[in-house]
Design an enzyme around this catalytic site. Structure first.
Site, PDB file in Angstrom:
ATOM      1  N   ASP A 182       0.830  -1.207   0.000  1.00  0.00           N
ATOM      2  CA  ASP A 182       0.000   0.000   0.000  1.00  0.00           C
ATOM      3  C   ASP A 182       0.858   1.247   0.000  1.00  0.00           C
ATOM      4  O   ASP A 182       1.592   1.503   0.954  1.00  0.00           O
ATOM      5  CB  ASP A 182      -0.884   0.010   1.252  1.00  0.00           C
ATOM      6  CG  ASP A 182      -2.034  -0.961   1.118  1.00  0.00           C
ATOM      7  OD1 ASP A 182      -2.773  -0.869   0.130  1.00  0.00           O
ATOM      8  OD2 ASP A 182      -2.179  -1.828   2.006  1.00  0.00           O
ATOM      9  N   MET A 235       1.002   5.266  -0.007  1.00  0.00           N
ATOM     10  CA  MET A 235       0.182   6.450   0.337  1.00  0.00           C
ATOM     11  C   MET A 235       1.059   7.697   0.398  1.00  0.00           C
ATOM     12  O   MET A 235       2.171   7.638   0.919  1.00  0.00           O
ATOM     13  CB  MET A 235      -0.460   6.240   1.700  1.00  0.00           C
ATOM     14  CG  MET A 235      -1.268   4.959   1.803  1.00  0.00           C
ATOM     15  SD  MET A 235      -1.853   4.731   3.471  1.00  0.00           S
ATOM     16  CE  MET A 235      -2.807   3.226   3.279  1.00  0.00           C
ATOM     17  N   HIS A 279      -0.374  -1.095  -4.798  1.00  0.00           N
ATOM     18  CA  HIS A 279      -1.620  -0.305  -4.817  1.00  0.00           C
ATOM     19  C   HIS A 279      -1.250   1.153  -4.581  1.00  0.00           C
ATOM     20  O   HIS A 279      -0.903   1.537  -3.462  1.00  0.00           O
ATOM     21  CB  HIS A 279      -2.537  -0.877  -3.711  1.00  0.00           C
ATOM     22  CG  HIS A 279      -3.784  -0.102  -3.471  1.00  0.00           C
ATOM     23  ND1 HIS A 279      -4.563  -0.293  -2.339  1.00  0.00           N
ATOM     24  CD2 HIS A 279      -4.417   0.860  -4.203  1.00  0.00           C
ATOM     25  CE1 HIS A 279      -5.597   0.525  -2.387  1.00  0.00           C
ATOM     26  NE2 HIS A 279      -5.536   1.232  -3.492  1.00  0.00           N
ATOM     27  N   MET A 326     -12.427  -1.033  -3.446  1.00  0.00           N
ATOM     28  CA  MET A 326     -12.100  -0.629  -2.078  1.00  0.00           C
ATOM     29  C   MET A 326     -13.341  -0.819  -1.215  1.00  0.00           C
ATOM     30  O   MET A 326     -14.406  -0.258  -1.501  1.00  0.00           O
ATOM     31  CB  MET A 326     -11.682   0.846  -2.017  1.00  0.00           C
ATOM     32  CG  MET A 326     -10.294   1.149  -2.538  1.00  0.00           C
ATOM     33  SD  MET A 326      -8.977   0.115  -1.875  1.00  0.00           S
ATOM     34  CE  MET A 326      -9.016   0.517  -0.124  1.00  0.00           C
ATOM     35  N   PHE A 347      -6.036   3.908   5.711  1.00  0.00           N
ATOM     36  CA  PHE A 347      -5.672   3.250   6.969  1.00  0.00           C
ATOM     37  C   PHE A 347      -6.110   1.792   6.973  1.00  0.00           C
ATOM     38  O   PHE A 347      -7.150   1.453   6.389  1.00  0.00           O
ATOM     39  CB  PHE A 347      -6.348   3.959   8.155  1.00  0.00           C
ATOM     40  CG  PHE A 347      -5.968   5.404   8.244  1.00  0.00           C
ATOM     41  CD1 PHE A 347      -4.789   5.791   8.888  1.00  0.00           C
ATOM     42  CD2 PHE A 347      -6.758   6.384   7.650  1.00  0.00           C
ATOM     43  CE1 PHE A 347      -4.417   7.132   8.943  1.00  0.00           C
ATOM     44  CE2 PHE A 347      -6.390   7.730   7.705  1.00  0.00           C
ATOM     45  CZ  PHE A 347      -5.220   8.107   8.355  1.00  0.00           C
ATOM     46  N   GLY A 348      -5.329   0.972   7.651  1.00  0.00           N
ATOM     47  CA  GLY A 348      -5.749  -0.394   7.918  1.00  0.00           C
ATOM     48  C   GLY A 348      -6.707  -0.413   9.103  1.00  0.00           C
ATOM     49  O   GLY A 348      -6.909   0.613   9.767  1.00  0.00           O
ATOM     50  N   GLY A 349      -7.300  -1.569   9.345  1.00  0.00           N
ATOM     51  CA  GLY A 349      -8.105  -1.759  10.549  1.00  0.00           C
ATOM     52  C   GLY A 349      -9.483  -1.125  10.546  1.00  0.00           C
ATOM     53  O   GLY A 349     -10.102  -0.987  11.594  1.00  0.00           O
ATOM     54  N   GLY A 404      -9.880  -4.059   2.208  1.00  0.00           N
ATOM     55  CA  GLY A 404     -10.350  -3.258   3.337  1.00  0.00           C
ATOM     56  C   GLY A 404     -11.363  -3.990   4.199  1.00  0.00           C
ATOM     57  O   GLY A 404     -12.432  -4.368   3.725  1.00  0.00           O
ATOM     58  N   GLY A 405     -10.986  -4.237   5.447  1.00  0.00           N
ATOM     59  CA  GLY A 405     -11.920  -4.852   6.383  1.00  0.00           C
ATOM     60  C   GLY A 405     -12.253  -6.309   6.093  1.00  0.00           C
ATOM     61  O   GLY A 405     -13.277  -6.823   6.561  1.00  0.00           O
ATOM     62  N   GLY A 436      -5.124  -7.188   5.857  1.00  0.00           N
ATOM     63  CA  GLY A 436      -4.046  -6.633   6.674  1.00  0.00           C
ATOM     64  C   GLY A 436      -4.178  -7.075   8.115  1.00  0.00           C
ATOM     65  O   GLY A 436      -3.513  -8.012   8.573  1.00  0.00           O
ATOM     66  N   SER A 437      -5.103  -6.428   8.845  1.00  0.00           N
ATOM     67  CA  SER A 437      -5.257  -6.711  10.274  1.00  0.00           C
ATOM     68  C   SER A 437      -5.594  -8.168  10.543  1.00  0.00           C
ATOM     69  O   SER A 437      -5.117  -8.745  11.524  1.00  0.00           O
ATOM     70  CB  SER A 437      -6.383  -5.854  10.856  1.00  0.00           C
ATOM     71  OG  SER A 437      -6.229  -4.531  10.450  1.00  0.00           O
TER      72      SER A 437
HETATM   73  C1  DX5 Z   1      -6.283   0.793   2.941  1.00  0.00           C
HETATM   74  C2  DX5 Z   1      -5.349  -0.190   2.276  1.00  0.00           C
HETATM   75  C3  DX5 Z   1      -5.579  -1.604   2.664  1.00  0.00           C
HETATM   76  C4  DX5 Z   1      -5.394  -1.894   4.132  1.00  0.00           C
HETATM   77  C5  DX5 Z   1      -6.142  -3.129   4.495  1.00  0.00           C
HETATM   78  O1  DX5 Z   1      -6.080   2.050   2.419  1.00  0.00           O
HETATM   79  O2  DX5 Z   1      -5.472  -0.112   0.877  1.00  0.00           O
HETATM   80  O3  DX5 Z   1      -4.791  -2.484   1.886  1.00  0.00           O
HETATM   81  O4  DX5 Z   1      -4.054  -2.055   4.486  1.00  0.00           O
HETATM   82  O5  DX5 Z   1      -6.075  -3.306   5.863  1.00  0.00           O
HETATM   83  P1  DX5 Z   1      -7.213  -4.066   6.670  1.00  0.00           P
HETATM   84  O6  DX5 Z   1      -7.273  -5.468   6.111  1.00  0.00           O
HETATM   85  O7  DX5 Z   1      -6.729  -4.014   8.075  1.00  0.00           O
HETATM   86  O8  DX5 Z   1      -8.497  -3.330   6.434  1.00  0.00           O
HETATM   87 ZN    ZN Z   2      -4.499  -1.666  -0.478  1.00  0.00          ZN
END
Ligand code: DX5
Ligand code: ZN
Length: 229
Positions: free
Chosen positions: A38, A40, A70, A141, A147-149, A180-181, A201-202
Site C-alpha cells: 500500500d 500512500m 496499490h 475498495m 488506513f488499515g483496521g 479493506g476490512g 491486513g489486520s
Molecule cells: C487501505 C489499504 C488496505 C489496508 C487493508 O487504504 O489499501 O490495503 O491495508 O487493511 P485491513 O485489512 O486491516 O483493512
Molecule cells: Zn491496499
C-alpha cells in the site's frame, strides 16, 4: 488469468515493520504467493506509508512472490517506473486520480507490469466500462483508503457481484480484488459473490499467529468458492 482457488494477499501495511523480513517469511511459510503493498502520499489519502525503496526490500525478502502495488497517490504516472523497477508485478491506480486513465494503464503495461484499476467506495462500477478490456484486475475498495483496521463497507458486496456479472456476460478476464476490512466473517461471502483476490491486513498480521490466521481465512475462502453464485 484464472485460479483454481481464491487468492489471499496479505497487506504489509499491517505488518510489524521492525521485523518485516520475519513477517514476510511467516507468510511464505504458509504458502502465500501474493503480497499487497500500500503506497500512500499524504495527499490523495490522509496518510503516508512507504515508497519504492521499501518495495525493493520486500522484493529481496520474497524473490518469487507476486507483488501487487496499490498506488494511493496523486499523479501515479510519475511513480509507475520506480515501482516497476523496484519489483512490482502488478501496479494498480485509482480511477479517481487518473484523468487520462487509459494512458496510465498503457504506461504500466509498457513497464512490463500487469495493470489494475481501483474504485473508492463512492465510485460506481459503471465508470469503468471503457477500461475493462485493458486491465488485468479491478480492485474494489471496501473501506475509504488511507488506513488499515477499518470496518468493511457492506455496499461493496453489490459491486463485486456486479463486476462478476459483467465479466461473465462479456467473457472478459480481469480479476476482481477486494481491499479493506476483510476478515474471517466476511471472506466466504466475498468469494461467493465473485472476488478472486482478497487483501487482508489486520486479519493476518494483527493476530496471535500469522500462520493460523492465514489458514483460517483460506479455509473460509475455499468454502465460498465451492458455492460461487
Ligand atoms: C487501505 C489499504 C488496505 C489496508 C487493508 O487504504 O489499501 O490495503 O491495508 O487493511 P485491513 O485489512 O486491516 O483493512
Ligand atoms: Zn491496499
Amino acid at each position: 488469468m484464472t485460479f483454481d482457488s481464491p487468492i489471499l494477499a496479505p497487506s504489509l501495511l499491517a505488518a510489524d515493520f521492525t521485523k518485516l523480513g520475519d513477517e514476510i517469511q511467516a507468510c511464505l511459510d504458509s504458502e502465500i504467493r501474493w503480497l499487497h503493498c500500500d503506497i500512500m502520499d499524504g495527499k490523495f489519502v490522509p496518510n503516508i506509508s512507504y515508497g519504492p525503496f521499501v518495495v525493493e526490500a520486500i522484493r529481496r525478502a520474497a524473490p518469487e512472490t507476486f507483488l501487487d502495488v496499490h498506488l494511493m497517490i496523486e499523479n501515479p504516472d510519475a511513480f509507475v517506473e520506480p515501482f516497476a523497477d523496484a519489483g512490482a508485478n502488478l501496479i494498480s491506480v485509482h480511477q479517481e486520480t487518473c484523468p487520462h486513465l487509459h494512458r496510465t494503464i498503457q504506461h504500466i503495461k509498457n513497464q512490463g507490469c500487469l495493470s489494475g484499476v481501483v474504485i473508492n467506495p463512492a465510485t460506481p462500477v459503471d465508470t469503468l466500462y471503457p477500461i475493462f478490456e485493458d486491465v488485468d484486475l479491478v480492485l474494489v475498495m471496501s473501506v475509504n483508503p488511507g488506513f488499515g483496521g477499518q470496518s468493511f463497507i457492506e455496499s461493496s458486496l453489490k459491486k463485486i457481484y456486479k463486476l462478476n456479472e459483467i465479466r461473465k456476460q462479456t467473457q472478459m478476464e480481469f480479476l476482481i480484488q477486494v481491499d479493506g476490512g476483510v476478515n474471517r466473517e466476511n471472506c466466504t461471502q466475498l468469494v461467493r459473490k465473485g472476488a478472486d483476490v482478497l487483501v487482508a491486513g489486520s486479519s493476518v498480521f494483527k493476530q496471535e499467529s500469522i500462520s493460523e490466521a492465514i489458514q483460517g481465512l483460506r479455509s473460509k475462502m475455499n468454502a465460498g468458492r465451492a458455492d460461487l453464485v
